[in-house]
Every structure is written in structure tokens, then in C-alpha cells.
Design a protein around this motif. Structure first.
Motif, PDB file in Angstrom:
ATOM      1  N   SER B  15       0.836  -1.203   0.000  1.00  0.00           N
ATOM      2  CA  SER B  15       0.000   0.000   0.000  1.00  0.00           C
ATOM      3  C   SER B  15       0.876   1.261   0.000  1.00  0.00           C
ATOM      4  O   SER B  15       0.562   2.248  -0.671  1.00  0.00           O
ATOM      5  CB  SER B  15      -0.999  -0.062   1.157  1.00  0.00           C
ATOM      6  N   GLU B  18       2.333   1.667  -3.516  1.00  0.00           N
ATOM      7  CA  GLU B  18       1.292   2.110  -4.460  1.00  0.00           C
ATOM      8  C   GLU B  18       1.020   3.610  -4.294  1.00  0.00           C
ATOM      9  O   GLU B  18       0.863   4.335  -5.281  1.00  0.00           O
ATOM     10  CB  GLU B  18       0.003   1.300  -4.249  1.00  0.00           C
ATOM     11  N   ARG B  19       0.997   4.045  -3.037  1.00  0.00           N
ATOM     12  CA  ARG B  19       0.777   5.478  -2.787  1.00  0.00           C
ATOM     13  C   ARG B  19       1.913   6.311  -3.370  1.00  0.00           C
ATOM     14  O   ARG B  19       1.700   7.366  -3.965  1.00  0.00           O
ATOM     15  CB  ARG B  19       0.682   5.733  -1.284  1.00  0.00           C
ATOM     16  N   LYS B  23       1.689   9.204  -6.190  1.00  0.00           N
ATOM     17  CA  LYS B  23       1.976  10.597  -5.798  1.00  0.00           C
ATOM     18  C   LYS B  23       3.090  11.248  -6.600  1.00  0.00           C
ATOM     19  O   LYS B  23       3.070  12.438  -6.848  1.00  0.00           O
ATOM     20  CB  LYS B  23       2.381  10.624  -4.320  1.00  0.00           C
ATOM     21  N   THR B 230       8.396   8.495   1.366  1.00  0.00           N
ATOM     22  CA  THR B 230       7.139   9.187   1.025  1.00  0.00           C
ATOM     23  C   THR B 230       7.168  10.618   1.573  1.00  0.00           C
ATOM     24  O   THR B 230       6.774  11.569   0.881  1.00  0.00           O
ATOM     25  CB  THR B 230       5.932   8.422   1.622  1.00  0.00           C
TER      26      THR B 230
END
Lengths: 336, 362
Positions: B15, B18-19, B23, B230
């Protein structure tokens, strides 16, 4: 009798004879050894012979779960078993440092005798040498063994083929981490123990079930599973694809490895084997392995493919993928 | 295993990646400054899971790799002297200087012991009263508090056969030196986890203020690293760099005061030479005067001659993040883990060793 080993015990004279009579023959009792001839004479055997030798120089010589004596017995039994051989007998060569406590030697010989009795594989010939203090580290042991391979069994590192299933007989790294933590006096929670044990019962059971389906067997000793699989990949030119989450590792072993920055894939095992088998018999072999005490935690850990020829590829617990290269040098803990 | 398995969860990792893929809208260059991060990224197979626009480069975060060859030569010279017993962390033993390695010196008869803690060196000194036991004090903020505590204990026990060879370094000055180098264009810094436990996340504030660098302190599990990446991507894309502490379960903003006090009590900042980076002011740790008796370089004449890099070796540029291991003509050919030439191939946390061991799947 002396309480310590002295150079005389290796002289070949009276002290040697006394040592052999009062210690070795007392514990290692069988007609072949009792002859005390220059060579044991064995009856002829049907089938092909397998012959193996290995030397044991472990430090410390006593560790949780075992000692150098049973390691030397089980190690050579396992080397024979990995070629599909039924071990028949062993030789035992001891190089002892002057000054070793007689009680220590007796404990080692007792455990050699116990390991031989359990395995049903006698020591039929032997030799003892004593070297001056400082010329050896307490005791070095060499064992050689002879085994017999029945017809229809063709097990070698070259026999693995594409689509073979890779089965591991139990948890990884128990021996390696136990030795490392014992050597360094590191206190680790849990019950770290060497996995030293003979594997020939397990091997004979799976050969009874599916001799033709078993292509390769190896015991991942020094260098661990990572190095063993890399060697087979290189030998066959095939790709070993393994799954990190399928590889059993005990919680305390993982914790100790994390702490020391070591990878269980590269630590030694002394009672585990990896079996490459045809896929149609894989479940049967897995069940057979799990039905033996030494293979209770057996697991299918991967497959042979041709995706990355000559390489070992690990799918990580997190879903990533990476290469597994052979170990270089000794596994060393990181600096920070 | 509790507190580890959760951070390796395949579902969480999927997850998070994937983010990230959803982004990211521009190329982002991230330097991981810590060798343990480099290994973790490779070991968990993270590089292949990241968007192509993310470029990860390794910095000078392996203490073995940044120790100049002249210092390693001095270690080996010392090991060869009579009545000296060398104690060292395992990583250091295989590093080649110009005249061999400590492992080779040991094979030739030198008394060299691997220890797991500097305190073990004190025990060796107690058991070997006729030898001068020297601990090779290589390391960063993570290691120096224990070395400091060992010196304090040696002083308390009045031990006169124990010394250290001071060669420890601190992380912030080389980060400044790197960011001042116009050849190195980095958008974000994956700040070291272990070092930050001691140093605290506030220590990186100057990188944001002076260089506009995005910073994220990261732990060593896959989800830790992905969360920090991230954060860096968010900071870079939003144009609002900051120091984001993504390793809150271990790192406090002010770090570990007690550990730093020990270091300050025993050591003082000194100028230090970094392999690949050259001399950097106040980037090393020397013993304070009151503990000078425990400094082997003050007790014995030990020449340190800067011998430079082996011919063809690009470890210096690799440590600066200017080139990647495969750019080096020796990588995987003359230089491999089995026969290393440069330090980045020797250390278990070295960038070249990581690339060689894990990094050529594609």
C-alpha cells in the motif's frame, strides 16, 4: 591415571594403550574396534559405496545442544546421507592438545558413543595424537565414514532439474547463532541450541517412499542455506527461487540475528537438509519428512526455474526480490 | 517477531509503494547516509519496488569505508608491534590498507581480537597484564558513547595497559561538506536511524535552513524506509522541506542526552580526514587532555601517512554519491567481496558490497 592429557598419551607406548583401553574401548564397544588391528576388516556390501571425511575444530568445544564429539559423528553421517547413502561405519581421529582435562575428553568420548549408538553407526577404527600445548586448540576431531547406496538412488548436486520443489527439513541457523553467541559470551533471551543430529533416518524414509523423485540433497553447514543454494544454482545453471516467509527460523534465532546484523541464510546448520524433488512427489516427501522427529518443521521453501540462470532469487517477506550470493568470509557482526 | 514483523508486512509495503507511485510527479534524488539503510534497502528488495523517478544514492555512512587508508595502515603497523594486543569490531578486520589487512597481520602472528563491545577489550586487558590492549575506536555517534563509557571505566580502574586508537567521527560536518559540493545534487536525505537515536532529529535542522534539503529520519524496516521516502517526496514536491522524524519510536527530537554527555566528557571535536571527502573541520573525535593516557597515538609514535586510493578505485566518489558502484571499472571484476580492493567492497555495510551481493537482479 592422569587427570590431564600429556604428550605420553600420544606416544604409542604404554600411556597410549592405557588411554585406549580405559577410555575409548570402554565407551566405543564393538568387535571391529576391539580387534585393535591396523585396519578394520568389513564385510562386503551390495550396492555402491560412498566415502566421506570431515574435520571438526569448533570453538567452544561444548555448546548448548551438543559438543564437538557428537558434531563429528553426526556431520559425517549427514555427509554420507546427503548422497543417499546408508552410513555403515566411521573412523575417528583425535588431535588433542597437551593439558586437556581427562574429564573433558571422557565427556566427549561418551557423547561420541551416544551419538553412534543413536545413529546405529559404529566407530570401527581410530587414532589419537597429542600435540604440545599451544599447537592445537584443545581438541580437533576427524571422522571419515563409509556408506552404501542402494540401486535406483542417484542423488547429487548436478541432478536438480527445472520445476523441482525445494524442501527444507527445519529451522535455519540454530547451530551457527548458538556457536557465535556462546563463543562471544553474549546473553540472548530464549533457548538457543545447536541442531546437531543425524539425518540418515529421515533420508532413508524419503528414499523408501520416492527414491527416483529425490534429485539433490545437501546439508547447509558452513555458509548456510544461501551458499548451498548458490552452489547448486552454479552447478546446474538453473535458478533457485525461494520465499523468505516460507523459510522457518525460530523467534529467538531471528532476534539474535537482528541484534548482531547477521543473516540466518548464511549461518551454519548441523541437523538440517535441503531436498530437491520432482513436483509430483513433493507433497509425499514433505509428509514423510514431517513424520520424522528431525523433519517435523519441514517446509517447501521454493522451486527451481530458469528465470535467472545460475542465481538464487529470494522473494522477501515484504514482497521485494533480491539475489542471494554465496557467503564471502566469516559472518561478522556489524560495527553499529 | 513482535515489533519487527509488523514493519515488514507485505500488505503495508504494497500500500505504501502504491501510494508513492500514485503521488510522485517529478524525479527525486535521495541520499541514504547510513550503511545500515543501504543494506536494509537491498536486503528487503525495496529498490525494485520504488517508482523509477526515485533515485537512491548511498552516502558516507559506513565508518569502515570512510576511514582513510593511512589510518588503516597505522592500525596494521601497530598490530605488528611487540606486546600489543589489538581489539576491533569485526567489520574492520578485512579492510585492506596499502600493506595488507588486520586479518593478514593476524595470520602473520599479530595478536588481533574481534570484540562485540569496547568493554570486552577492557576484560582482555585485565587478563593480559603484560600486553598493551588497544581498541580501534572507529564509529559514528552510535558507537562513541560506549567507547566513552569504556574509557571512563578504564580511568576508574586505573588501567595502564588499555588504550584506544581514536578514529571515530561525527555525522553532521560531512553532511554539510556534501551539500556544499556543487557536483552532488540531492533533493532529500534519509537521515540515519541509529545515529539519530543519540543525536536527535533536531540536529539536521541546519540542512533545511541552509540548503533547503528535505530530511526524514528513518528506522530500518521496509515500512520505516518507505514512510520516510514518502515524506521526502511530499516535502520536495510541496516545496516545504523540513526534518520529519519518521522513527519516533526510537528517536527523540533532542536525542539521548546521557549518551552525548558521556561523549562530551571524554572526547573533543578534532579535524578529521574522511576517505573520499578529504579533511573536514571538527568532524572527528579526539580524547580530551585528562584522558590522554588512554590515547595510543600519544603514548607511541605512530606515523599516519595518507596513501591515497588504490589505482582505479572509485570508492571516494561512491562515498560522495557522485557515482554508483557499477560506474567503477574495478567493480565486480578486480574488486569483489572475495578479493576487495576498496573499503566499500569490504565492509558488510559498504555500498559496493551491497550492490554486489544484492543489486544486480535486473
Amino acid at each position: 591415571m592422569n587427570t590431564q592429557i600429556v604428550l605420553d598419551h600420544g606416544s604409542g607406548g604404554l600411556a597410549s594403550q592405557e588411554l585406549i583401553g580405559s577410555l575409548f574401548l570402554r565407551y566405543l564397544t564393538n568387535p571391529h574396534l576391539h580387534q585393535l588391528e591396523d585396519a578394520a576388516v568389513l564385510d562386503g556390501q551390495a550396492g555402491r559405496l560412498a566415502f566421506s571425511t570431515d574435520s571438526y575444530v569448533v570453538d567452544p568445544i561444548f555448546f548448548p545442544g551438543g559438543n564437538i564429539g557428537e558434531l563429528a559423528v553426526n556431520g559425517t553421517i549427514n555427509d554420507l546421507a546427503m548422497r543417499g547413502a546408508k552410513p555403515l561405519c566411521l573412523s575417528l581421529g583425535l588431535i588433542i592438545e597437551e593439558g586437556l582435562a581427562m574429564d573433558t575428553l571422557e565427556e566427549i568420548v561418551r557423547s561420541i558413543a551416544r551419538a553412534c549408538d543413536y545413529a546405529g553407526v559404529p566407530v570401527v577404527t581410530g587414532d589419537t595424537k597429542v600435540v604440545p600445548r599451544g599447537k592445537a586448540d584443545k581438541i580437533f576431531i576427524n571422522t571419515s565414514g563409509i556408506g552404501v547406496i542402494r540401486d535406483g538412488v542417484e542423488v547429487s548436486a548436478t541432478q536438480a532439474v527445472k520445476d523441482d520443489v525445494i524442501i527444507l527439513s527445519g529451522t535455519l541457523a540454530d547451530h551457527g547463532i548458538t556457536i557465535l553467541t556462546s563463543r562471544e559470551g553474549l546473553q540472548v533471551d530464549g533457548n538457543l541450541q545447536s541442531d546437531t543430529r543425524p539425518l540418515h533416518f529421515l533420508v532413508q524414509n524419503i528414499l523408501d517412499q520416492a527414491a527416483h523423485a529425490v534429485h539433490t540433497m545437501r546439508d547447509p553447514t558452513r555458509g548456510g542455506l544461501g551458499t548451498t543454494l548458490s552452489e547448486i544454482a552454479k552447478t546446474t545453471g538453473l535458478c533457485m527461487e525461494i520465499e523468505e516467509k516460507a523459510i522457518p527460523v525460530q523467534g529467538e534465532v531471528r532476534a539474535a540475528c537482528e541484534l548482531m546484523g547477521l543473516d540466518p541464510l548464511y549461518l551454519a546448520n548441523e541437523g538440517k537438509c535441503v531436498v530437491f524433488a520432482a513436483p509430483e512427489k513433493a507433497e509425499l516427501i514433505l509428509e514423510t519428512m514431517r513424520a520424522t522427529p528431525e523433519g517435523r518443521e519441514s517446509a517447501i521453501i521454493g522451486r527451481v526455474t530458469d528465470v535467472h540462470p545460475g542465481r538464487v532469487v529470494l522473494t522477501t517477506i515484504s514482497g521485494g526480490a533480491r539475489l542471494v550470493e554465496p557467503l564471502t568470509g566469516e559472518p561478522l557482526p556489524r560495527i553499529c | 517477531m513482535k515489533y519487527i514483523d509488523e514493519y515488514r508486512s507485505q500488505e503495508l509495503v504494497r500500500s505504501l509503494t502504491e501510494r508513492l507511485h500514485a503521488k510522485i510527479s517529478r524525479p527525486v534524488r535521495i541520499m541514504e547516509v547510513c550503511g545500515t539503510h543501504t543494506i536494509a534497502i537491498f536486503r528487503h528488495g525495496l529498490r525494485r519496488m520504488l517508482p523509477e523517478q526515485i533515485e537512491l544514492i548511498s552516502g558516507p555512512g559506513c565508518p569502515v569505508c570512510v576511514t582513510p587508508s593511512g589510518v588503516i595502515d597505522a592500525f596494521i603497523d601497530l598490530a605488528g608491534r611487540k606486546d600489543i594486543l589489538i581489539t576491533t569490531f569485526g567489520d574492520m578486520i578485512r579492510v585492506p590498507g596499502t600493506t595488507g589487512s588486520l586479518a593478514q597481520a593476524r595470520a602473520a602472528g599479530a595478536d588481533v581480537h574481534i570484540v562485540y563491545s569496547p568493554m570486552d577489550a577492557l576484560e582482555l586487558a585485565r587478563h593480559n597484564p603484560h600486553k598493551l590492549v588497544v581498541f580501534l575506536a572507529v564509529g559514528f555517534e552510535t558507537t562513541t558513547p560506549t567507547i566513552g563509557a569504556t574509557v571512563l571505566e578504564a580511568a576508574r580502574r586505573n588501567m595502564d595497559n588499555f588504550c584506544i586508537f581514536p578514529a571515530a567521527k561525527v555525522i553532521p560536518p560531512p553532511l554539510r561538506a556534501l551539500m556544499e559540493d556543487p557536483k552532488l545534487q540531492v533533493d532529500g536525505l534519509l537521515c540515519p536511524g541509529h545515529v539519530s537515536v543519540i543525536l536527535g532529529s533536531r540536529a539536521y535542522g541546519f540542512l533545511v535552513e541552509e540548503f533547503g534539503l528535505a530530511c526524514a529520519v528513518a528506522g530500518f524496516e521496509p515500512t520505516d524506509i518507505l514512510l520516510a521516502i514518502t515524506s521526502l517526496v511530499n516535502q520536495v514536491q510541496s516545496g516545504h522541506p523540513t526534518v520529519d522524524n519518521c522513527y519516533g519510536r526510537a528517536v527523540a527530537p533532542e536525542g539521548n542526552r546521557k549518551a552525548r554527555e558521556i561523549v562530551d566528557q571524554v572526547f573533543k571535536p578534532v579535524d578529521s580526514d574522511w576517505r573520499g571527502l578529504g579533511p573536514i573541520p571538527a568532524s572527528g573525535l579526539g580524547l580530551r587532555e585528562e584522558y590522554g593516557a588512554f590515547d595510543i597515538t600519544r603514548r607511541l609514535e605512530i606515523p599516519i601517512v595518507n596513501s591515497g586510493e588504490p589505482p582505479g578505485c572509485r570508492c571516494g566518489e561512491i562515498l560522495k554519491g557522485i557515482c554508483q558502484p557499477p560506474d567503477c571499472p574495478l567493480f565486480g571484476r578486480a574488486c569483489s567481496p572475495a578479493s576487495p580492493i576498496g573499503p566499500c567492497m569490504v565492509s558488510t555495510e559498504g555500498t559496493c558490497a551491497a550492490w554486489h551481493r544484492y543489486g544486480t537482479l535486473d
